[in-house]
Structure formats: structure tokens, C-alpha cells
Design an enzyme around this catalytic site. Sequence first.
Site, PDB file in Angstrom:
ATOM      1  N   GLY A 121      39.237  30.430  31.486  1.00  0.00           N
ATOM      2  CA  GLY A 121      38.050  30.106  30.700  1.00  0.00           C
ATOM      3  C   GLY A 121      37.086  29.123  31.325  1.00  0.00           C
ATOM      4  O   GLY A 121      36.262  28.537  30.628  1.00  0.00           O
ATOM      5  N   ASN A 130      34.501  29.696  33.183  1.00  0.00           N
ATOM      6  CA  ASN A 130      33.122  30.174  32.976  1.00  0.00           C
ATOM      7  C   ASN A 130      32.723  30.029  31.520  1.00  0.00           C
ATOM      8  O   ASN A 130      31.583  29.657  31.211  1.00  0.00           O
ATOM      9  CB  ASN A 130      32.990  31.630  33.437  1.00  0.00           C
ATOM     10  CG  ASN A 130      32.765  31.734  34.927  1.00  0.00           C
ATOM     11  OD1 ASN A 130      31.674  31.446  35.421  1.00  0.00           O
ATOM     12  ND2 ASN A 130      33.797  32.100  35.650  1.00  0.00           N
ATOM     13  N   ASN A 144      28.205  41.107  32.271  1.00  0.00           N
ATOM     14  CA  ASN A 144      29.452  40.753  32.946  1.00  0.00           C
ATOM     15  C   ASN A 144      29.162  40.004  34.236  1.00  0.00           C
ATOM     16  O   ASN A 144      28.124  40.215  34.878  1.00  0.00           O
ATOM     17  CB  ASN A 144      30.244  42.035  33.281  1.00  0.00           C
ATOM     18  CG  ASN A 144      31.561  41.739  33.973  1.00  0.00           C
ATOM     19  OD1 ASN A 144      32.374  40.977  33.454  1.00  0.00           O
ATOM     20  ND2 ASN A 144      31.752  42.297  35.154  1.00  0.00           N
ATOM     21  N   HIS A 162      30.889  39.421  37.978  1.00  0.00           N
ATOM     22  CA  HIS A 162      31.942  39.932  38.860  1.00  0.00           C
ATOM     23  C   HIS A 162      32.001  39.037  40.101  1.00  0.00           C
ATOM     24  O   HIS A 162      30.938  38.705  40.671  1.00  0.00           O
ATOM     25  CB  HIS A 162      31.656  41.387  39.253  1.00  0.00           C
ATOM     26  CG  HIS A 162      32.720  41.998  40.096  1.00  0.00           C
ATOM     27  ND1 HIS A 162      33.968  42.341  39.586  1.00  0.00           N
ATOM     28  CD2 HIS A 162      32.756  42.293  41.414  1.00  0.00           C
ATOM     29  CE1 HIS A 162      34.703  42.829  40.563  1.00  0.00           C
ATOM     30  NE2 HIS A 162      34.000  42.816  41.679  1.00  0.00           N
TER      31      HIS A 162
HETATM   32  N1  LIG Z   1      32.960  49.164  30.231  1.00  0.00           N
HETATM   33  C1  LIG Z   1      33.150  48.087  31.015  1.00  0.00           C
HETATM   34  N2  LIG Z   1      34.109  47.201  30.704  1.00  0.00           N
HETATM   35  C2  LIG Z   1      34.299  46.093  31.486  1.00  0.00           C
HETATM   36  C3  LIG Z   1      33.519  45.889  32.637  1.00  0.00           C
HETATM   37  C4  LIG Z   1      32.504  46.843  32.946  1.00  0.00           C
HETATM   38  O1  LIG Z   1      31.740  46.693  33.931  1.00  0.00           O
HETATM   39  N3  LIG Z   1      32.354  47.923  32.108  1.00  0.00           N
HETATM   40  N4  LIG Z   1      33.759  44.784  33.456  1.00  0.00           N
HETATM   41  C5  LIG Z   1      35.089  44.191  33.316  1.00  0.00           C
HETATM   42  C6  LIG Z   1      35.311  42.974  34.152  1.00  0.00           C
HETATM   43  N5  LIG Z   1      35.881  43.422  35.433  1.00  0.00           N
HETATM   44  C7  LIG Z   1      35.166  43.172  36.574  1.00  0.00           C
HETATM   45  O2  LIG Z   1      34.106  42.526  36.579  1.00  0.00           O
HETATM   46  C8  LIG Z   1      37.137  44.081  35.468  1.00  0.00           C
HETATM   47  C9  LIG Z   1      38.160  43.616  34.652  1.00  0.00           C
HETATM   48  C10 LIG Z   1      39.400  44.249  34.677  1.00  0.00           C
HETATM   49  C11 LIG Z   1      39.630  45.340  35.509  1.00  0.00           C
HETATM   50  C12 LIG Z   1      40.961  46.034  35.491  1.00  0.00           C
HETATM   51  O3  LIG Z   1      41.301  46.765  36.401  1.00  0.00           O
HETATM   52  N6  LIG Z   1      41.735  45.790  34.410  1.00  0.00           N
HETATM   53  C13 LIG Z   1      43.089  46.365  34.306  1.00  0.00           C
HETATM   54  C14 LIG Z   1      43.863  45.691  33.163  1.00  0.00           C
HETATM   55  C15 LIG Z   1      44.146  44.229  33.510  1.00  0.00           C
HETATM   56  C16 LIG Z   1      44.952  43.532  32.409  1.00  0.00           C
HETATM   57  O4  LIG Z   1      45.047  44.102  31.294  1.00  0.00           O
HETATM   58  O5  LIG Z   1      45.470  42.432  32.702  1.00  0.00           O
HETATM   59  C17 LIG Z   1      43.021  47.868  34.022  1.00  0.00           C
HETATM   60  O6  LIG Z   1      42.024  48.363  33.457  1.00  0.00           O
HETATM   61  O7  LIG Z   1      44.040  48.504  34.343  1.00  0.00           O
HETATM   62  C18 LIG Z   1      38.628  45.788  36.349  1.00  0.00           C
HETATM   63  C19 LIG Z   1      37.375  45.154  36.343  1.00  0.00           C
HETATM   64  C20 LIG Z   1      35.412  43.937  31.864  1.00  0.00           C
HETATM   65  N7  LIG Z   1      35.251  45.183  31.124  1.00  0.00           N
HETATM   66  N1  GAR Z   2      36.423  41.706  37.537  1.00  0.00           N
HETATM   67  C1  GAR Z   2      36.399  40.666  36.574  1.00  0.00           C
HETATM   68  C2  GAR Z   2      36.752  39.350  37.211  1.00  0.00           C
HETATM   69  O1  GAR Z   2      37.484  39.305  38.189  1.00  0.00           O
HETATM   70  N2  GAR Z   2      36.230  38.285  36.627  1.00  0.00           N
HETATM   71  C3  GAR Z   2      36.481  36.986  37.187  1.00  0.00           C
HETATM   72  O2  GAR Z   2      37.549  36.360  36.492  1.00  0.00           O
HETATM   73  C4  GAR Z   2      37.407  34.953  36.714  1.00  0.00           C
HETATM   74  C5  GAR Z   2      37.617  34.281  35.391  1.00  0.00           C
HETATM   75  O3  GAR Z   2      37.722  32.900  35.608  1.00  0.00           O
HETATM   76  P1  GAR Z   2      37.630  31.911  34.352  1.00  0.00           P
HETATM   77  O4  GAR Z   2      38.617  32.419  33.325  1.00  0.00           O
HETATM   78  O5  GAR Z   2      38.005  30.569  34.922  1.00  0.00           O
HETATM   79  O6  GAR Z   2      36.211  31.962  33.849  1.00  0.00           O
HETATM   80  C6  GAR Z   2      35.982  34.711  37.258  1.00  0.00           C
HETATM   81  O7  GAR Z   2      36.030  34.456  38.644  1.00  0.00           O
HETATM   82  C7  GAR Z   2      35.305  36.043  37.018  1.00  0.00           C
HETATM   83  O8  GAR Z   2      34.285  36.372  37.969  1.00  0.00           O
END
Ligand SMILES: Nc1nc2c(c(=O)[nH]1)N[C@@H](CN(C=O)c1ccc(C(=O)N[C@@H](CCC(=O)O)C(=O)O)cc1)CN2
Ligand code: GAR
Length: 192
Positions: free
Chosen positions: A14, A16, A103, A105
Site C-alpha cells: 500500500g 502508493n 492503473n 504499472h
Molecule cells: N482489466 C484489467 N484489470 C487489471 C489491470 C488491467 O490493465 N486491466 N491491471 C492490473 C494490474 N497489473 C499490472 O499493472 C496486473 C496485476 C496482476 C496480474 C496477474 O497476473 N495477476 C494474477 C493473480 C495474482 C494474485 O492473485 O496474486 C493472475 O491474473 O493470474 C497482471 C497484471 C490490475 N487489474
Molecule cells: N502489474 C501491477 C503491479 O505490479 N503493480 C505494482 O505493485 C506495486 C504495489 O506496491 P504498493 O503496494 O507498495 O503500492 C507497485 O510497484 C505497482 O506498480
Amino acid sequence: MKKKKIVLFASGAGSNARQLIHYFKDHASVTVSLIVCNKPGAGVTKIAEREGIELMLIDKHRLQSPDFAKILLEKGTDFIILAGFLLKIPATLIEAFPRHIINIHPALLPKYGGKGMYGHYVHEAVINAREKESGITIHYVDEQYDHGATIFQTTCPVSASDTPESLARKVQFLEHQHFAPVVERLVLKEVS
Ligand SMILES: Nc1nc2c(c(=O)[nH]1)N[C@@H](CN(C=O)c1ccc(C(=O)N[C@@H](CCC(=O)O)C(=O)O)cc1)CN2
Ligand SMILES: NCC(=O)N[C@@H]1O[C@H](COP(=O)([O-])[O-])[C@@H](O)[C@H]1O
């Protein structure tokens, strides 16, 4: 004038979310009205408690229910900000908040994005690819992971001595510097 309400979605430590909360504390036009988390006990839940912000714990099933989108709308939510949220945002929510889900990234999309690309895994892939730079991408959320239109990107150098951990620190510095002002600029565009 009624303040714009932003809801933070987070799954982890958390940092961010905390940065956004502090940035918008006592802000004239924007307030953080709710934190949504899918991981009971995650660091962000402690931040919500400490900062006195309503916390809603959900699971994948609840996230995907049409009822959930309705509740957020009824709460007067204006924007949804994903701050390290690890579940896919469903179409129901995207349709309820078109171009109002944002979001961050921790890499320079379109590279190093998609399923499996989160947290440490992203920095590990960048290091293993011997990239000379990394950075952050702030983007609109569509139905695919990390595919929505880019709003903001900035970079940091990657040195040969960098590890995934040292790179994560560089990227996190950029996140904490830029995420809140970018969100503010987007939200204030709607303030008449
Ligand atoms: N519809 C969308 N949902 C989310 C997006 C998005 O762009 N479109 N961004 C993500 C955040 N993210 C990258 O920025 C991201 C987060 C998680 C995953 C991932 O592979 N998750 C796993 C599960 C992980 C877990 O449950 O601990 C999975 O799907 O198998 C990829 C990218 C947030 N949502
Ligand atoms: N693809 C999604 C992803 O990787 N998000 C990343 O998770 C971290 C959360 O940190 P935080 O919990 O300290 O904010 C951040 O670095 C964010 O960019």
C-alpha cells in the site's frame, strides 16, 4: 462544491495508496473515499485503518458481481485508481466506469506487461533482459491486463549492477513522485 471521490484498489503493502491518501488529504476538490482490497491483512488494510478510510474487503467473486459496480456508483465514486491491485477488473466495472479506471504499472508498457507481470516478476524480467532503462506507465484500464491507453510514462536508468530489488526501489520512487499529480490532473479536468 462536492469533492470528487476516488476509490483505491490495492492488494499489497500500500505504499502508493498511502502516497495518494497523503497527497489528497485536505485537498479542495478530491477525496479518497474508500479502499478496496482482496487480501485480508495486507499492509494497505493497516493504512486504511490508520488513516481512517473505509475499507472494503472483497474476493474475485464479489469483484465480478454486477452488484459491486452498483454499490460503488451508489457511493458516488468518480474514479477508481488501481494501486498495486492484483486481480483482473471485470467488464461490469469497466462498463460502469468508462475511462475512469486508472492503473499504474512498474515498467514501460507495452513491454513487460500482461498476466504474471506484477511486482517483483516485472523487475526480474527487465533485469534478465538486460534493459538499459525501465520506468512506470500510468494507463486507462480496459478488459485486458496492461493494454489500455497510456496516460503517462517516465523512465529510470537500469545499471549492470542493478538487482530486481534495487530496480524496484528506483521505480517506486517514480511512482510516489508522479502517480498522485497525474491522477489529480485527470480528476480536475472534470471539475467545472
Ligand atoms: N482489466 C484489467 N484489470 C487489471 C489491470 C488491467 O490493465 N486491466 N491491471 C492490473 C494490474 N497489473 C499490472 O499493472 C496486473 C496485476 C496482476 C496480474 C496477474 O497476473 N495477476 C494474477 C493473480 C495474482 C494474485 O492473485 O496474486 C493472475 O491474473 O493470474 C497482471 C497484471 C490490475 N487489474
Ligand atoms: N502489474 C501491477 C503491479 O505490479 N503493480 C505494482 O505493485 C506495486 C504495489 O506496491 P504498493 O503496494 O507498495 O503500492 C507497485 O510497484 C505497482 O506498480
